[in-house]
Scaffold this active site. Structure first.
Site, mmCIF file in Angstrom:
data_model
loop_
_atom_site.group_PDB
_atom_site.id
_atom_site.type_symbol
_atom_site.label_atom_id
_atom_site.label_comp_id
_atom_site.label_asym_id
_atom_site.label_seq_id
_atom_site.Cartn_x
_atom_site.Cartn_y
_atom_site.Cartn_z
ATOM 1 N N ASP A 10 40.866 36.904 36.457
ATOM 2 C CA ASP A 10 39.555 37.144 37.068
ATOM 3 C C ASP A 10 39.518 36.406 38.396
ATOM 4 O OD1 ASP A 10 36.755 37.912 37.177
ATOM 5 O OD2 ASP A 10 36.305 35.812 36.806
ATOM 6 N N SER A 11 38.482 36.666 39.168
ATOM 7 C CA SER A 11 38.313 35.948 40.431
ATOM 8 C C SER A 11 37.997 34.471 40.198
ATOM 9 C CB SER A 11 37.185 36.596 41.234
ATOM 10 O OG SER A 11 36.013 36.686 40.448
ATOM 11 N N CYS A 73 38.058 41.034 35.616
ATOM 12 C CA CYS A 73 37.099 41.124 36.719
ATOM 13 C C CYS A 73 36.697 42.584 36.929
ATOM 14 C CB CYS A 73 37.766 40.585 37.982
ATOM 15 S SG CYS A 73 36.721 40.649 39.426
ATOM 16 N N GLU A 152 26.459 30.862 37.261
ATOM 17 C CA GLU A 152 27.338 29.698 37.431
ATOM 18 C C GLU A 152 26.528 28.403 37.483
ATOM 19 O OE1 GLU A 152 30.537 29.937 40.192
ATOM 20 O OE2 GLU A 152 31.194 31.873 39.417
ATOM 21 N N CYS A 184 29.618 43.247 35.159
ATOM 22 C CA CYS A 184 30.123 42.070 35.872
ATOM 23 C C CYS A 184 30.362 40.976 34.840
ATOM 24 C CB CYS A 184 29.091 41.614 36.909
ATOM 25 S SG CYS A 184 29.514 40.055 37.712
ATOM 26 N N HIS A 186 29.847 37.939 34.812
ATOM 27 C CA HIS A 186 28.849 36.870 34.671
ATOM 28 C C HIS A 186 27.592 37.295 33.904
ATOM 29 C CE1 HIS A 186 31.400 35.146 37.693
ATOM 30 N NE2 HIS A 186 30.646 34.085 37.842
#
Ligand code: DGL
Length: 273
Positions: A10-11, A73, A152, A184, A186
């Protein structure tokens, strides 16, 4: 017999939500996770740049002899998956296809919402994947870039997060989608808030869960599942210093991160934390 690990990238920390599902579904499997923390975010970058990054990470993991690659991702899955599939000889699993499949399964009306980063939404990858499975589906999309820093920061339940969610989701709510894809890495952290804003009539689809099912199915079909009596080991590689990844990552993983190594993709040297 030695068993190979599952590679996943993932990023940054977000893909840990996908890893969490894989660890839950397949606790016997070893995993190698790569978080590109020095170059995050991918959601704002061009498809060319994200594809180049994805290729570099894939080569790094392939050198560690993985048996399957998970592109956790959404942005990288949206823009780089065809290239990776063409270049690699092992199975490559993205998160778009599994998420789209689940959305089509659960939607009654065929009116499906998709939220993701600007890059994912701009690519129309979810819309194409959903329409391939159900051509008469009506797909409505919305980029929600501020959800990434909110998740985050751990701001998943306060006034700022609520107002942001209401603003982003208002149109989708008004257009009466019955299913919403959390496109996504997140967004699963914001699931309770998104569910509250969208209301009880809307089913939320978490690509991570469905991706874990796809990984299990491929490994079972190809005879590469480790016996259930085994216990998997988990290693983590990051491209920036590990401190931030560990702090935020523990929350995303819902557990404790074991060995985190900082690596330079240029030099390919691993430094133990
Ligand atoms: N992992 C990215 C995704 O799922 C979100 C964070 C980023 O923009 O890099 O699209």
């Amino acid at each position: 017999m030695t068993w190979k690990a599952i590679g996943i990238f993932d990023s940054g920390v977000g893909g840990l939500t996908v890893l969490r599902e894989i660890m839950q579904a397949l606790p016997q499997e070893d995993t190698l996770y790569f978080g590109d923390t020095a170059r995050v975010p991918y959601g704002t970058k061009s498809p060319e740049t994200v594809t180049r990054y994805a290729g570099e990470i894939a080569s790094f993991l392939i050198k560690r002899d993985i048996k399957l690659l998970v592109v956790a991702c959404n942005t990288a899955s949206a823009v780089a998956l065809p290239t990776l599939k063409r270049q690699l000889s092992i199975p490559v699993v993205g998160v778009i296809e599994p998420g789209a499949r689940r959305a089509v399964e659960v939607s009654r009306s065929g009116k499906i919402g998709v939220i993701g980063t600007a890059g994912t939404i701009r690519s129309s990858a979810y819309t194409r994947a959903i329409k391939r499975l159900r051509p008469d589906a009506e797909v409505l999309t919305r980029a929600c870039p501020l959800f990434v820093p909110l998740a985050e920061e751990g701001w998943i339940d306060n006034q700022v997060a609520r107002l942001t969610a209401q603003t982003y989701l208002q149109e989708l709510k008004e257009s009466a989608v019955d299913t919403l894809v959390l496109g996504c890495t997140h967004y699963p952290l914001l699931k309770p808030l998104i569910a509250e804003v969208m209301g009880p009539g809307v089913t939320l689809v978490d690509s991570a869960e469905e991706t874990a099912r796809t990984v299990s199915a491929i490994l079972a079909d190809t005879g590469q599942l480790r016996p259930p009596s085994e216990k998997g080991n988990h290693n983590y590689y990051v491209s920036d210093i590990p401190a931030g990844f560990i702090r935020v990552g523990n929350r995303f993983l819902g557990g404790k991160l074991d060995d985190v190594f900082q690596v330079s993709l240029d030099e390919e040297e691993a430094f133990v934390r």
